[in-house]
Enzyme design. Sequence first.
Site, mmCIF file in Angstrom:
data_model
loop_
_atom_site.group_PDB
_atom_site.id
_atom_site.type_symbol
_atom_site.label_atom_id
_atom_site.label_comp_id
_atom_site.label_asym_id
_atom_site.label_seq_id
_atom_site.Cartn_x
_atom_site.Cartn_y
_atom_site.Cartn_z
ATOM 1 N N GLY A 1 2.349 2.466 10.739
ATOM 2 C CA GLY A 1 3.297 3.565 10.566
ATOM 3 C C GLY A 1 3.980 3.993 11.852
ATOM 4 O O GLY A 1 4.641 5.029 11.896
ATOM 5 N N HIS B 1 -9.668 1.098 4.783
ATOM 6 C CA HIS B 1 -8.383 1.326 5.459
ATOM 7 C C HIS B 1 -8.580 2.307 6.616
ATOM 8 O O HIS B 1 -9.359 3.240 6.515
ATOM 9 C CB HIS B 1 -7.352 1.861 4.461
ATOM 10 N N ASN C 1 0.866 -1.177 0.000
ATOM 11 C CA ASN C 1 0.000 0.000 0.000
ATOM 12 C C ASN C 1 0.906 1.231 0.000
ATOM 13 O O ASN C 1 1.473 1.594 1.030
ATOM 14 C CB ASN C 1 -0.888 -0.032 1.261
ATOM 15 N N TRP C 2 1.035 1.832 -1.174
ATOM 16 C CA TRP C 2 1.945 2.982 -1.289
ATOM 17 C C TRP C 2 1.343 4.242 -0.667
ATOM 18 O O TRP C 2 2.006 5.250 -0.549
ATOM 19 C CB TRP C 2 2.284 3.262 -2.756
ATOM 20 N N LYS C 3 0.070 4.196 -0.337
ATOM 21 C CA LYS C 3 -0.629 5.376 0.190
ATOM 22 C C LYS C 3 -0.413 6.559 -0.755
ATOM 23 O O LYS C 3 -0.439 6.362 -1.962
ATOM 24 C CB LYS C 3 -0.158 5.651 1.620
ATOM 25 N N GLU D 1 -6.924 4.707 7.676
ATOM 26 C CA GLU D 1 -6.693 6.131 7.389
ATOM 27 C C GLU D 1 -7.919 6.750 6.734
ATOM 28 O O GLU D 1 -8.186 7.934 6.876
ATOM 29 C CB GLU D 1 -5.425 6.284 6.533
ATOM 30 N N GLY E 1 2.850 -0.916 4.288
ATOM 31 C CA GLY E 1 2.886 0.489 3.890
ATOM 32 C C GLY E 1 4.321 0.935 3.651
ATOM 33 O O GLY E 1 4.895 0.691 2.593
ATOM 34 N N GLY E 2 4.909 1.558 4.660
ATOM 35 C CA GLY E 2 6.231 2.183 4.522
ATOM 36 C C GLY E 2 7.286 1.279 3.887
ATOM 37 O O GLY E 2 8.035 1.720 3.002
ATOM 38 N N GLU F 1 -5.437 -4.840 10.641
ATOM 39 C CA GLU F 1 -4.407 -3.817 10.842
ATOM 40 C C GLU F 1 -4.730 -3.018 12.108
ATOM 41 O O GLU F 1 -5.543 -2.081 12.059
ATOM 42 C CB GLU F 1 -4.360 -2.851 9.656
ATOM 43 N N SER G 1 3.406 -1.902 10.393
ATOM 44 C CA SER G 1 4.860 -1.919 10.612
ATOM 45 C C SER G 1 5.505 -3.252 10.241
ATOM 46 O O SER G 1 6.430 -3.717 10.920
ATOM 47 C CB SER G 1 5.186 -1.527 12.062
HETATM 48 P P1 PGA Z 1 2.763 0.487 7.614
HETATM 49 O O1 PGA Z 1 1.301 0.676 6.977
HETATM 50 O O2 PGA Z 1 3.337 -0.790 7.073
HETATM 51 O O3 PGA Z 1 3.539 1.705 7.169
HETATM 52 O O4 PGA Z 1 2.595 0.418 9.101
HETATM 53 C C1 PGA Z 1 0.445 -0.418 6.799
HETATM 54 C C2 PGA Z 1 -0.881 0.035 6.214
HETATM 55 O O5 PGA Z 1 -1.367 1.100 6.595
HETATM 56 O O6 PGA Z 1 -1.482 -0.657 5.376
#
Ligand code: PGA
Length: 297
Positions: free
Chosen positions: A210, A131, A45-47, A133, A271-272, A204, A250
């Site tokens: 993050g 998600h 997930n590149w966001k 966010e 994500g990251g 999640e 994470s």
């Molecule tokens: P993260 O994000 O790996 O940066 O914690 C995961 C996500 O939000 O899907």
Amino acid sequence: MPELDVAELVEAVTRQVLARLGQDGDAPAIAGRAYDSTRPLVAANWKMNACAEGLAPYLAELVAADPAADVLLFPPAVLLAAVADSVSRAGRADFGVGAQDLHWEAGGAHTGEHSGALIRAAGGSWTLVGHSERRQAGETDEQIRRKIRAGFDADLAVMLCVGESLADRRTGATFRVLRNQLQAALSELALQPPTPDRLAVAYEPVWAIGTGEVATLAQIQETAAFVRRVVAEVFDFQRARDIRVLYGGSVKPGNTGEIMACPDVNGVLVGGASLQGASFRAIADASVGADATRRRR
Ligand code: PGA
């Protein structure tokens, strides 16, 4: 692999997208492969980011990843068509590409939004829904329910994200919150449940996204098993066994193997650590590595 000119690529892809719009597609969620829930699914997930080194070097790294893992990329919507096109040129047509969100309407006056049909026309076969966010930005259970329906209507596979906040975890509300999120999202599909290849659930915990803080392996396993239990209540045991449950929050190359060793975890949503090809490739490799193969499922 030569570096691609992004402007040129986007123009070429736009032409293809316009040509595909309106055509009926029935592509499998992960093209070219029969569904197998025991294959690890690693999803990026590149966001609101592009991959760090540019698309061509990123994919060059990724195509060398262990072919025993299913790979799924969720780039920002504006890059979806370019990523889908580059993936098929890169020789791993079995990689899936999807959108991070979709609108529940099939079309119309919704500035800035994109429908399932547009995602499919851009070469996407998946969508994330719910998600945290987006939930934090105001997305409601009702909107999530409608988005899932819209995703299936557009023949997309859906990765539903669920997760509790830190306050939920601390007050012992985790399972109640997760049950509510899953039931609100899935109950209306009970009479016509999706086949297991069309639905994945990503657990999640909001406090692990993050933050560098990873849920313990015991928490991950217990919660993934709970997700399956609720899916069994809403649909049936076979579906609950056969859908893929992912963990996200994470995830890094160094913790992927042990997370994948949890018997109820079939994959990771990253994500990251998915923004660099080398790191995401290491995650894909670790998902089928020695630690991961200690899995009992
Ligand atoms: P993260 O994000 O790996 O940066 O914690 C995961 C996500 O939000 O899907």
